[in-house]
Design an enzyme around this catalytic site. Structure first.
Site, PDB file in Angstrom:
ATOM      1  N   THR A 180       1.738   7.036  -0.395  1.00  0.00           N
ATOM      2  CA  THR A 180       0.872   5.873  -0.583  1.00  0.00           C
ATOM      3  C   THR A 180       0.810   5.449  -2.043  1.00  0.00           C
ATOM      4  O   THR A 180       1.073   6.254  -2.943  1.00  0.00           O
ATOM      5  CB  THR A 180      -0.560   6.230  -0.115  1.00  0.00           C
ATOM      6  OG1 THR A 180      -1.354   5.044  -0.046  1.00  0.00           O
ATOM      7  CG2 THR A 180      -1.243   7.203  -1.050  1.00  0.00           C
ATOM      8  N   ARG A 192      -7.350   7.933 -10.294  1.00  0.00           N
ATOM      9  CA  ARG A 192      -7.887   8.319  -8.982  1.00  0.00           C
ATOM     10  C   ARG A 192      -6.767   8.844  -8.079  1.00  0.00           C
ATOM     11  O   ARG A 192      -5.690   8.268  -7.997  1.00  0.00           O
ATOM     12  CB  ARG A 192      -8.572   7.118  -8.337  1.00  0.00           C
ATOM     13  CG  ARG A 192      -9.149   7.380  -6.935  1.00  0.00           C
ATOM     14  CD  ARG A 192      -8.202   6.948  -5.836  1.00  0.00           C
ATOM     15  NE  ARG A 192      -8.845   6.950  -4.517  1.00  0.00           N
ATOM     16  CZ  ARG A 192      -8.181   6.804  -3.374  1.00  0.00           C
ATOM     17  NH1 ARG A 192      -6.889   6.640  -3.377  1.00  0.00           N
ATOM     18  NH2 ARG A 192      -8.813   6.825  -2.222  1.00  0.00           N
ATOM     19  N   SER A 222       0.801  -1.223   0.000  1.00  0.00           N
ATOM     20  CA  SER A 222       0.000   0.000   0.000  1.00  0.00           C
ATOM     21  C   SER A 222       0.835   1.274   0.000  1.00  0.00           C
ATOM     22  O   SER A 222       0.294   2.369   0.053  1.00  0.00           O
ATOM     23  CB  SER A 222      -0.949   0.000   1.195  1.00  0.00           C
ATOM     24  OG  SER A 222      -0.217  -0.257   2.371  1.00  0.00           O
ATOM     25  N   THR A 232      -1.481   3.445   3.921  1.00  0.00           N
ATOM     26  CA  THR A 232      -0.640   4.639   3.773  1.00  0.00           C
ATOM     27  C   THR A 232       0.267   4.861   4.967  1.00  0.00           C
ATOM     28  O   THR A 232      -0.168   4.678   6.099  1.00  0.00           O
ATOM     29  CB  THR A 232      -1.574   5.872   3.689  1.00  0.00           C
ATOM     30  OG1 THR A 232      -2.299   5.792   2.489  1.00  0.00           O
ATOM     31  CG2 THR A 232      -0.816   7.176   3.750  1.00  0.00           C
ATOM     32  N   THR A 282      -5.052   8.257   7.402  1.00  0.00           N
ATOM     33  CA  THR A 282      -4.956   7.050   6.606  1.00  0.00           C
ATOM     34  C   THR A 282      -6.368   6.484   6.466  1.00  0.00           C
ATOM     35  O   THR A 282      -7.265   6.840   7.224  1.00  0.00           O
ATOM     36  CB  THR A 282      -4.022   6.016   7.270  1.00  0.00           C
ATOM     37  OG1 THR A 282      -3.939   4.860   6.427  1.00  0.00           O
ATOM     38  CG2 THR A 282      -4.516   5.592   8.627  1.00  0.00           C
ATOM     39  N   GLY A 283      -6.541   5.609   5.483  1.00  0.00           N
ATOM     40  CA  GLY A 283      -7.867   5.012   5.292  1.00  0.00           C
ATOM     41  C   GLY A 283      -8.495   5.475   3.994  1.00  0.00           C
ATOM     42  O   GLY A 283      -7.785   5.922   3.088  1.00  0.00           O
TER      43      GLY A 283
HETATM   44  N1  ASP Z   1      -5.611   7.180   2.219  1.00  0.00           N
HETATM   45  C1  ASP Z   1      -5.158   6.356   1.148  1.00  0.00           C
HETATM   46  C2  ASP Z   1      -5.931   6.675  -0.079  1.00  0.00           C
HETATM   47  O1  ASP Z   1      -7.130   6.839  -0.004  1.00  0.00           O
HETATM   48  C3  ASP Z   1      -5.237   4.900   1.392  1.00  0.00           C
HETATM   49  C4  ASP Z   1      -4.965   4.381   2.763  1.00  0.00           C
HETATM   50  O2  ASP Z   1      -4.493   5.072   3.640  1.00  0.00           O
HETATM   51  O3  ASP Z   1      -5.241   3.209   2.994  1.00  0.00           O
HETATM   52  O4  ASP Z   1      -5.355   6.706  -1.150  1.00  0.00           O
END
Ligand code: ASP
Length: 308
Positions: free
Chosen positions: A189, A199, A69, A171, A222-223
């Site tokens: 990330t 995207r 990731s 991330t 993150t997320g």
């Molecule tokens: N925040 C990141 C994204 O949406 C992904 C992640 O942190 O898992 O690209």
């Protein structure tokens, strides 16, 4: 660091003070935050700036091609391309960001070059244009066989269901403070696995994936990036700390705003990390399972964030 990861009183009530570092401090998202923190700490101990620390700290994870990731080992988009996003910001709010970078090992260094070598904040697809950033070796620029096999398997159903927590290595966001109280942050990330080609998530967006204001504090996210962008998540956390909230409470309120605006979040994760300008720090996640690494003079520890 007593009380870290435990909920204090709800926003608006008397707040229980959270943990506070009285010296340098490095916080990073997820388990891979541990080696990243260690590198950042070494940079600080060797007299490097806090900006050097947050850049070099996350570079460790960008170079780990087993990470799915972050960096070139990351999962590809649905067309099979690995595209990377990153940003960096210093104590004074200077910022650099890149999105949709391909075949460069260290997007965070390109983001720093955008900040230091151009009059801009964000470039798309940059690398050579800012004269910084090492092209990946031929080996690293190809999707590794395991990742390709997983992508091919995914293509059979093309079922896009972001489950941000499951493999516990999303991330990397890092926020840090040096001995003088200077703050900086970084975020890098490969984004959500199998995203639509082109995207861009929250991670390279100043105010969403990262926000640093030396007067108030620093936060990163993150997320699921779309949830974070819609609420300008990291900016929200810093502004709440500016108003006096404890870092964990500020992160919790940012999570609650996401909760209030969306119906079904059961399969999604968002986590925030924050350092307030006085060295107080905290974290909060939408779901259970958000881990973060804390490096102080007392050691490098992985903690579970409170959630809800
Ligand atoms: N925040 C990141 C994204 O949406 C992904 C992640 O942190 O898992 O690209």
């Amino acid at each position: 660091m007593a009380g870290c990861g435990q909920r204090s009183e709800a926003a608006g009530k008397q707040l229980v003070p959270g943990p506070r570092a009285d010296g340098p401090l490095v916080l990073s998202t997820w388990d891979h935050g541990l080696p990243a923190n260690e590198k950042a700490w070494e940079v600080l101990q060797n007299g490097g700036s806090v900006l050097d620390a947050v850049e070099q700290g996350v570079m460790v994870v960008e170079s780990d091609f087993t990470n799915r990731s972050v960096g070139l080992g990351g999962n590809p988009d649905r067309d099979g391309h690995v595209t990377l996003d990153a940003c960096i910001q210093d104590h004074h709010g200077r910022a650099g960001a890149v999105a949709f970078v391909q075949r460069y090992e260290h997007p965070i260094s390109i983001a720093r070059a955008v900040m230091e070598r151009t009059p801009h904040v964000m470039l798309v697809g940059a690398g050579r244009s800012v004269g910084r950033g090492r092209m990946a070796s031929a080996h690293a620029s190809l999707i590794c066989p395991k990742v390709r096999a997983a992508w091919k398997e995914w293509l059979k159903t093309s079922d896009y269901a972001p489950v941000a927590n499951i493999e516990n290595h999303d991330t990397i966001g890092m926020v840090a403070m040096d001995a003088k109280g200077n703050l900086a942050g970084s975020c890098t990330t490969s984004g959500m696995a199998y995203k639509v080609h082109g995207r861009v998530g929250d991670s390279p967006i100043i105010g969403a994936g990262l926000f640093v204001d030396g007067e108030a504090g620093a936060a990163c996210a993150t997320g699921v990036g779309e949830l974070v962008i819609r609420t300008a998540g990291s900016h929200t956390v810093v502004e709440l700390m500016r108003q006096g909230m404890e870092p964990e409470e500020a992160c919790r309120e940012a999570v609650q705003r996401i909760r209030r605006k969306h119906k079904d979040l059961s399969k999604m994760q968002v986590g925030f990390l924050a350092i307030r300008a006085d060295g107080a720090f905290g974290a909060y996640g939408l779901q259970q399972g958000f881990t973060f690494a804390v490096r102080t003079a007392q050691g490098n520890n992985l903690l579970q964030a409170s959630h809800g």
